[in-house]
Scaffold this motif. Structure first.
Motif, PDB file in Angstrom:
ATOM      1  N   ASN A   1       5.996  -8.066  -0.084  1.00 33.13           N
ATOM      2  CA  ASN A   1       7.416  -8.224  -0.862  1.00 33.13           C
ATOM      3  C   ASN A   1       8.323  -7.052  -0.246  1.00 33.13           C
ATOM      4  N   ASP A   2       7.937  -5.950   0.374  1.00 31.07           N
ATOM      5  CA  ASP A   2       8.848  -5.017   0.930  1.00 31.07           C
ATOM      6  C   ASP A   2       9.721  -5.347   1.925  1.00 31.07           C
ATOM      7  N   TYR A   3       9.132  -6.640   2.729  1.00 30.11           N
ATOM      8  CA  TYR A   3       9.663  -7.171   3.877  1.00 30.11           C
ATOM      9  C   TYR A   3      10.489  -8.544   3.646  1.00 30.11           C
ATOM     10  N   VAL A   4       9.702  -9.253   2.821  1.00 25.25           N
ATOM     11  CA  VAL A   4      10.309 -10.582   2.529  1.00 25.25           C
ATOM     12  C   VAL A   4      11.422 -10.693   1.603  1.00 25.25           C
ATOM     13  N   PHE A   5      11.288  -9.945   0.347  1.00 29.36           N
ATOM     14  CA  PHE A   5      12.218  -9.785  -0.659  1.00 29.36           C
ATOM     15  C   PHE A   5      12.858  -8.445  -0.968  1.00 29.36           C
ATOM     16  N   GLY A   6      12.289  -7.426  -0.243  1.00 29.62           N
ATOM     17  CA  GLY A   6      12.988  -6.081  -0.402  1.00 29.62           C
ATOM     18  C   GLY A   6      13.892  -5.869   0.782  1.00 29.62           C
ATOM     19  N   GLN A   7      13.984  -4.539   0.777  1.00 29.62           N
ATOM     20  CA  GLN A   7      15.157  -4.005   1.818  1.00 29.62           C
ATOM     21  C   GLN A   7      14.602  -3.348   3.082  1.00 29.62           C
ATOM     22  N   ALA A   8      13.297  -3.745   3.168  1.00 29.96           N
ATOM     23  CA  ALA A   8      12.410  -2.611   4.125  1.00 29.96           C
ATOM     24  C   ALA A   8      12.816  -3.069   5.725  1.00 29.96           C
ATOM     25  N   THR A   9      13.458  -2.111   6.478  1.00 33.37           N
ATOM     26  CA  THR A   9      13.612  -2.594   7.824  1.00 33.37           C
ATOM     27  C   THR A   9      12.643  -1.999   8.813  1.00 33.37           C
ATOM     28  N   ASN A  10      11.634  -1.173   8.437  1.00 28.05           N
ATOM     29  CA  ASN A  10      10.599  -0.631   9.218  1.00 28.05           C
ATOM     30  C   ASN A  10       9.364  -0.543   8.156  1.00 28.05           C
ATOM     31  N   ALA A  11       8.162  -0.235   8.876  1.00 28.54           N
ATOM     32  CA  ALA A  11       7.034  -0.242   8.085  1.00 28.54           C
ATOM     33  C   ALA A  11       6.554   1.278   7.517  1.00 28.54           C
ATOM     34  N   THR A  12       7.296   2.136   7.966  1.00 27.34           N
ATOM     35  CA  THR A  12       7.071   3.454   7.814  1.00 27.34           C
ATOM     36  C   THR A  12       6.667   3.878   6.422  1.00 27.34           C
ATOM     37  N   GLN A  13       7.680   3.423   5.583  1.00 28.77           N
ATOM     38  CA  GLN A  13       7.413   4.025   3.907  1.00 28.77           C
ATOM     39  C   GLN A  13       6.522   2.904   3.205  1.00 28.77           C
ATOM     40  N   THR A  14       6.234   1.906   3.744  1.00 32.42           N
ATOM     41  CA  THR A  14       5.327   0.782   3.062  1.00 32.42           C
ATOM     42  C   THR A  14       4.058   1.019   3.684  1.00 32.42           C
ATOM     43  N   ALA A  15       3.741   1.586   4.624  1.00 33.42           N
ATOM     44  CA  ALA A  15       2.363   1.907   5.103  1.00 33.42           C
ATOM     45  C   ALA A  15       2.103   3.267   4.634  1.00 33.42           C
ATOM     46  N   GLN A  16       2.855   4.045   4.232  1.00 38.68           N
ATOM     47  CA  GLN A  16       2.460   5.275   3.658  1.00 38.68           C
ATOM     48  C   GLN A  16       2.287   5.042   2.232  1.00 38.68           C
ATOM     49  N   ASN A  17       2.982   4.430   1.506  1.00 37.67           N
ATOM     50  CA  ASN A  17       2.757   4.122   0.235  1.00 37.67           C
ATOM     51  C   ASN A  17       1.159   3.348  -0.034  1.00 37.67           C
ATOM     52  N   LEU A  18       0.998   2.587   0.865  1.00 38.01           N
ATOM     53  CA  LEU A  18      -0.706   1.954   0.889  1.00 38.01           C
ATOM     54  C   LEU A  18      -1.689   2.956   1.294  1.00 38.01           C
ATOM     55  N   SER A  19      -1.113   3.783   2.175  1.00 36.37           N
ATOM     56  CA  SER A  19      -2.146   5.036   2.472  1.00 36.37           C
ATOM     57  C   SER A  19      -2.287   6.137   1.398  1.00 36.37           C
ATOM     58  N   ASP A  20      -1.075   6.149   0.617  1.00 36.97           N
ATOM     59  CA  ASP A  20      -1.220   7.058  -0.594  1.00 36.97           C
ATOM     60  C   ASP A  20      -2.070   6.546  -1.670  1.00 36.97           C
ATOM     61  N   ALA A  21      -1.850   5.128  -1.788  1.00 37.38           N
ATOM     62  CA  ALA A  21      -2.759   4.544  -2.785  1.00 37.38           C
ATOM     63  C   ALA A  21      -4.400   4.788  -2.573  1.00 37.38           C
ATOM     64  N   VAL A  22      -4.708   4.337  -1.333  1.00 33.13           N
ATOM     65  CA  VAL A  22      -6.146   4.914  -0.919  1.00 33.13           C
ATOM     66  C   VAL A  22      -6.356   6.135  -1.207  1.00 33.13           C
ATOM     67  N   GLY A  23      -5.552   7.262  -0.722  1.00 28.79           N
ATOM     68  CA  GLY A  23      -5.715   8.561  -0.835  1.00 28.79           C
ATOM     69  C   GLY A  23      -6.016   8.949  -2.257  1.00 28.79           C
ATOM     70  N   LEU A  24      -4.962   8.333  -3.216  1.00 30.55           N
ATOM     71  CA  LEU A  24      -5.225   8.569  -4.647  1.00 30.55           C
ATOM     72  C   LEU A  24      -6.589   8.160  -5.213  1.00 30.55           C
ATOM     73  N   LEU A  25      -7.124   6.950  -4.659  1.00 29.73           N
ATOM     74  CA  LEU A  25      -8.173   6.266  -5.238  1.00 29.73           C
ATOM     75  C   LEU A  25      -9.225   7.490  -4.739  1.00 29.73           C
ATOM     76  N   ALA A  26      -9.440   7.835  -3.553  1.00 28.95           N
ATOM     77  CA  ALA A  26     -10.359   8.433  -2.962  1.00 28.95           C
ATOM     78  C   ALA A  26     -10.531  10.018  -3.720  1.00 28.95           C
ATOM     79  N   SER A  27      -9.366  10.478  -3.876  1.00 29.66           N
ATOM     80  CA  SER A  27      -9.641  11.851  -4.308  1.00 29.66           C
ATOM     81  C   SER A  27      -9.674  11.827  -5.762  1.00 29.66           C
ATOM     82  N   SER A  28      -9.631  10.625  -6.411  1.00 33.36           N
ATOM     83  CA  SER A  28     -10.158  10.396  -7.797  1.00 33.36           C
ATOM     84  C   SER A  28     -11.461  10.058  -8.076  1.00 33.36           C
ATOM     85  N   GLY A  29     -12.260   9.997  -7.015  1.00 31.53           N
ATOM     86  CA  GLY A  29     -13.630   9.613  -6.978  1.00 31.53           C
ATOM     87  C   GLY A  29     -14.048   8.224  -6.433  1.00 31.53           C
ATOM     88  N   ALA A  30     -13.142   7.423  -6.092  1.00 34.84           N
ATOM     89  CA  ALA A  30     -13.477   6.153  -5.426  1.00 34.84           C
ATOM     90  C   ALA A  30     -14.239   6.332  -4.081  1.00 34.84           C
TER      91      ALA A  30
END
Length: 374
Positions: free
Chosen positions: A155-184
């Motif tokens: 959605n960042d690319y199709v309907f949003g205003q993202a012109t590169n993947a830097t922030q999107t990839a970081q958001n997903l990496s942060d999601a993984v990191g938050l899960l891992a640091s919380s015990g997942a």
């Protein structure tokens, strides 16, 4: 501890045979994502339980709040694992459940909704916070024996205003990191199919741009996920949807499809112009979303990736375990053993934190009449 190399590439058998999670046993199943994973959150938020023909997505022809003609990959993988995650908007806090599906159609990779920016609908990273924050507030950890799935960014690319993947990839990496640091411990992460090949891209003349953004996204996401390689406690499971879709589009007959270019449904989620008589002949149900047969292939690919992490090396029985980690060779920790366990008290805390959102009137969540929702 001994580690296992994941071989890049797909084996067609892994997409076409029904699989069972014989080596892996999870206690719960949690899902974070967008319309590709939503099993009824937007539908319920827009009044689908009362008036399904005016909800998003409209039922029929969409199936029970899914953005497809029948079940989506969450349903298929849940069946294989024996777990059915409950949509978080309809979560009943008094009943122990088998997990929660936080995925919301239109979700951005980070905060909010790329399609309906003023609605109180959580993005993927925000969805992870809905689970982790209440857990940590009661001084507990996430269930280490549960399976957590993260899939977003389109959605960042199709309907949003993202012109590169830097922030999107970081958001997903942060999601993984938050899960891992919380015990997942067990986290599925999906890359994106070629967005330049969806019917919407051709109709809006964005094909080349969306293909470039997809490649940028998948490369950067792989780089971000590589940062977790030193975490020996984390079982990070990558699912290469990009290669899967490319194989289906290159050889549709092998997968039972006749049309991999045009959508079965003409119109949008509320204004249906026409629907083809045989949706399962098509790769795409509408201009953005795949049909249920594709979702089943995605589920089989995910299960093959799980199985690849759950069996002794080097057993790659019948070739179904050779699933690529985003097209690259990575080093991952083999799962050891899983024990039963529940975090029901934390679930109650989570349910309490969601009660205000669940009680929000449907009319305030999504406006009517938007022709470009996902």
């Amino acid at each position: 501890m001994k580690k296992q190399a994941v071989v890049a590439g797909f084996v067609l058998l892994s997409f076409t045979l029904p699989l069972k999670a014989t080596a892996a046993s999870f206690t719960k199943f949690y899902v974070f994502g967008d319309s590709l994973s939503d099993t009824g959150n937007v539908f319920t938020a827009t009044g689908g339980l009362v008036a399904p023909t005016t909800a998003i997505p409209q039922e029929p022809p969409y199936f029970q709040g899914r953005f497809s003609n029948q079940q989506v990959w969450v349903d298929y993988l849940g069946d294989q694992l024996g777990l059915t995650p409950s949509p978080y908007i309809t979560l009943n806090p008094t009943i122990p459940n088998q997990g929660i599906n936080f995925a919301v159609g239109g979700a951005s990779s980070g905060q909010g909704n790329a399609v309906v920016p003023n609605a109180p609908l959580p993005g993927v990273l925000e969805q992870v916070g809905l689970l982790t924050q209440p857990i940590l507030q009661v001084n507990q950890k996430l269930d280490p024996n549960a399976l957590y799935a993260v899939w977003g960014g389109a959605n960042d690319y199709v309907f949003g205003q993202a012109t590169n993947a830097t922030q999107t990839a970081q958001n997903l990496s942060d999601a993984v990191g938050l899960l891992a640091s919380s015990g997942a411990k067990n986290i599925l992460v999906f890359n994106l199919p070629d967005l330049g090949k969806i019917p919407f891209a051709f109709a809006t003349e964005q094909s080349n741009n969306l293909t470039a953004l997809t490649n940028d996204h998948n490369n950067k996401l792989a780089e971000e996920l590589g940062k977790f390689s030193n975490n020996s406690d984390l079982n990070l499971i990558s699912v290469d949807v990009f290669s899967l879709f490319n194989q289906v589009q290159a050889n549709p007959g092998k997968f039972g499809f006749k049309d991999v270019t045009n959508p079965c449904l003409v119109g949008n989620f509320q204004t249906i112009i026409s629907v083809c008589p045989q949706p399962n002949d098509y790769l795409f149900f509408d201009s953005v979303h795949p049909t249920t047969g594709v979702h089943q292939l995605v589920a089989n690919a995910a299960l093959a990736a799980i199985e690849a992490k759950s069996v002794p090396e080097p057993a790659i029985n019948l070739g179904i375990l050779a699933l690529g980690a985003f097209g690259a060779v990575g080093v991952v920790k083999r799962q050891q053993k899983r024990s039963a366990g529940r975090i029901f008290d934390a679930q109650l805390a989570l349910a309490d934190s969601l009660s205000d959102r669940c009680n929000t009137p449907a009319s305030t969540l999504l406006p009517r009449g938007d022709a470009t929702r996902t």
